[in-house]
Design a protein around this motif. Structure first.
Motif, short mmCIF file in Angstrom:
data_model
loop_
_atom_site.label_atom_id
_atom_site.label_comp_id
_atom_site.label_asym_id
_atom_site.label_seq_id
_atom_site.Cartn_x
_atom_site.Cartn_y
_atom_site.Cartn_z
N THR A 107 -3.40 -61.38 97.61
CA THR A 107 -3.18 -61.52 99.05
C THR A 107 -2.01 -60.65 99.49
OG1 THR A 107 -3.95 -63.79 98.88
CG2 THR A 107 -2.74 -63.23 100.87
N THR A 108 -2.14 -60.06 100.66
CA THR A 108 -1.04 -59.27 101.21
C THR A 108 -1.02 -59.46 102.74
OG1 THR A 108 -0.01 -57.09 101.16
CG2 THR A 108 -2.37 -57.11 101.50
N THR A 109 -0.15 -58.75 103.40
CA THR A 109 -0.15 -58.82 104.87
C THR A 109 -0.98 -57.67 105.41
OG1 THR A 109 1.77 -57.39 105.07
CG2 THR A 109 2.21 -59.77 104.91
N ARG A 110 -1.44 -57.84 106.67
CA ARG A 110 -2.23 -56.76 107.29
C ARG A 110 -1.40 -55.48 107.38
NH1 ARG A 110 -6.91 -57.11 109.58
NH2 ARG A 110 -6.80 -59.38 109.69
N GLU A 111 -0.12 -55.63 107.72
CA GLU A 111 0.75 -54.45 107.87
C GLU A 111 0.85 -53.68 106.56
OE1 GLU A 111 1.83 -57.65 108.78
OE2 GLU A 111 1.07 -57.20 110.79
N TYR A 150 -9.64 -51.03 100.34
CA TYR A 150 -8.51 -51.95 100.59
C TYR A 150 -8.99 -53.27 101.18
CZ TYR A 150 -4.79 -48.75 99.34
OH TYR A 150 -3.94 -47.96 98.62
N GLU A 151 -9.92 -53.20 102.13
CA GLU A 151 -10.39 -54.45 102.76
C GLU A 151 -11.11 -55.34 101.76
OE1 GLU A 151 -12.49 -53.04 106.24
OE2 GLU A 151 -10.60 -52.13 106.91
N LYS A 152 -11.88 -54.72 100.89
CA LYS A 152 -12.65 -55.47 99.88
C LYS A 152 -11.72 -56.05 98.79
CE LYS A 152 -16.91 -56.39 98.96
NZ LYS A 152 -18.11 -55.92 98.41
N SER A 153 -10.61 -55.35 98.53
CA SER A 153 -9.80 -55.68 97.35
C SER A 153 -8.61 -56.59 97.64
CB SER A 153 -9.26 -54.40 96.70
OG SER A 153 -10.30 -53.48 96.49
N LEU A 154 -8.04 -56.49 98.85
CA LEU A 154 -6.84 -57.28 99.16
C LEU A 154 -7.14 -58.22 100.31
CD1 LEU A 154 -4.05 -54.49 99.08
CD2 LEU A 154 -4.87 -55.93 97.20
N ILE A 155 -6.86 -59.50 100.09
CA ILE A 155 -7.08 -60.51 101.13
C ILE A 155 -5.86 -60.52 102.05
CG2 ILE A 155 -7.36 -63.00 101.54
CD1 ILE A 155 -8.47 -63.06 98.58
N VAL A 156 -6.09 -60.58 103.35
CA VAL A 156 -4.97 -60.68 104.28
C VAL A 156 -4.68 -62.16 104.52
CG1 VAL A 156 -4.38 -60.40 106.70
CG2 VAL A 156 -5.18 -58.45 105.38
N GLY A 157 -3.42 -62.55 104.33
CA GLY A 157 -3.12 -63.98 104.50
C GLY A 157 -1.70 -64.22 104.94
#
Ligand code: NAP
Ligand code: FE
Length: 368
Positions: free
Chosen positions: A325-329, A361-368
């Motif tokens: 999980t990461t941030t959108r920014e 990036y969208e497929k690999s990292l969840i925004v949370g």
């Protein structure tokens, strides 16, 4: 077509003791470069020092290498090597210790180069002192690559340095994995998997150098059940896991790593994600994008691993390392940097677009 790995590599139980003669022949005074404690705990440091003592080779131990070694640590170790008048460097540990040993070997014989300049392209190839590598994780294959990945915190950069530093000798013994926690074995095995997948899905891949990743993926496939199981890894598999990692290193020594590795460095630098998972999170989406360009190669990878399709591949990696999980920014910032990372993008075996990079990036990292 060319295949080049000039390292003398031995893979066997009690390798260090059995090849004492080769280890003693590399130099006259050794700096041993290790991490804080694992080399002591798993017996690898003791194996090496016993051989050096018996062979009357003076040595000093520098045991301050952190995960993802920094230019500051490399500078400090080089200082120790100079004061001790070492003429060769023995790296014992995971990729961090071995990569640090390589950088020290380079600085040792180039007193005009500062550790903070390691990432700058030199005007001409630089020499280095001989390196011996004793790996204790089953992931980076650094014992068989010319690569040293160093972090410069002053400029927020984790990257391979542009110098060719193959170890003179690699002593590979699976028994050192006995002290490793299951998740360390899994994490580093995912790195080895990525090396082989990125070596095949790569413009530099050819009929000759494929002998390494294709054989290594088959071996990795034979280990995957044990990696996925809840149980501890059986000690009978240690040698196969280590050997596979060395073969994966020989693979990237020919082609270098590609986009998933390029993407991983920011995740490690800015979120502290260990190297194996940091690469692994991007792997399935990279494979999916490459399936548009080289579908036959993707089929081959899946079949060598004993998998039916990319969904199975993605599920296997999720089971091994979970999700990130990461941030959108941050995700946008990482993607922006990747879109200009030509050294990795130019290795993609097809015309990868900005949309493809966003997709990975969208497929690999969840925004949370
Ligand atoms: P690592 O950062 O070398 O080690 C990770 C942790 O595992 C450390 O805490 C280490 O402890 C411990 N450890 C090592 N061996 C152990 C063992 N047998 N039993 C128990 N604990 C053990 O991990 P790595 O994944 O092998 O290396 C990652 C680095 O290599 C990254 O910087 C990555 O970018 C780089 N890399 C290099 C190449 C290349 O070709 N040169 C390729 C891929 C990745 P101690 O600190 O106490 O030793
Ligand atoms: Fe790697």
């Amino acid at each position: 077509m060319r295949f080049y790995v000039p390292t003398d590599i031995y893979v066997e139980k009690d390798c260090v003791k059995r090849h004492a003669k080769e280890l003693l022949a590399v130099g006259r005074r050794a700096l041993i470069v290790t991490g804080h404690s694992s080399a002591k705990a798993n017996g690898s440091l003791n194996d090496v020092t016993e051989v050096l003592k018996a062979g009357e080779i003076p040595f000093q131990v520098f045991n301050e290498v952190e995960e993802n070694p920094s230019t500051d640590t490399v500078r400090k170790a080089t200082q120790a090597a100079r004061e001790f008048k070492a003429d060769y460097v023995i790296g014992i540990g995971g990729g961090s210790a071995i990569d640090a040993a390589k950088a020290v070997a380079l600085l040792l014989v180039n007193p005009d180069v500062d550790a903070d300049d390691l990432h700058k392209m030199p005007g001409h190839p630089l020499d280095h002192a001989p390196v011996v590598a004793v790996p204790t994780t089953c992931g980076t294959g650094s014992e068989a690559t010319p690569v040293s990945i160093i972090t410069n915190h002053k400029i927020n950069l984790k990257k391979s340095i542009p110098h060719v530093i193959f170890p003179a000798l690699a002593l590979v013994d699976g028994k050192y994995l006995a002290s490793a926690k299951k998740q360390l074995i899994v994490n580093t095995a995912v790195d080895a998997l990525a090396h082989m997948v990125e070596s095949i899905l790569n413009v530099k891949s050819n009929l000759f150098n494929r002998m390494c990743p294709e054989y290594g993926l088959r071996l990795w496939g034979e280990c995957k059940g044990a990696l996925l199981s809840e149980k501890a890894v059986d000690e009978n598999l240690y040698e196969k896991l280590m050997f596979t990692s060395t073969i994966a290193g020989m693979s990237i020594a020919q082609t270098s790593t590609a986009v998933p590795h390029g993407m991983s460095y920011d995740l490690t630098l800015h979120q502290g994600v260990p190297h194996g998972p940091a690469v692994g999170y991007f792997l399935a989406a990279y494979v999916e994008v490459c399936a548009k360009f080289v579908p036959g190669d993707v089929e081959k990878i899946l079949s060598l691993l004993g998998l039916q399709n990319i969904s199975e591949f993605a599920a296997m990696i999720r089971n091994l390392i979970g999700t990130c999980t990461t941030t959108r920014e941050k995700r946008e910032q990482f993607a922006k940097a990747m879109k200009v990372n030509r050294s990795k993008l130019d290795l993609v075996p097809g015309n990868i677009s900005a949309e493809d990079i966003d997709y990975i990036y969208e497929k690999s990292l969840i925004v949370g």
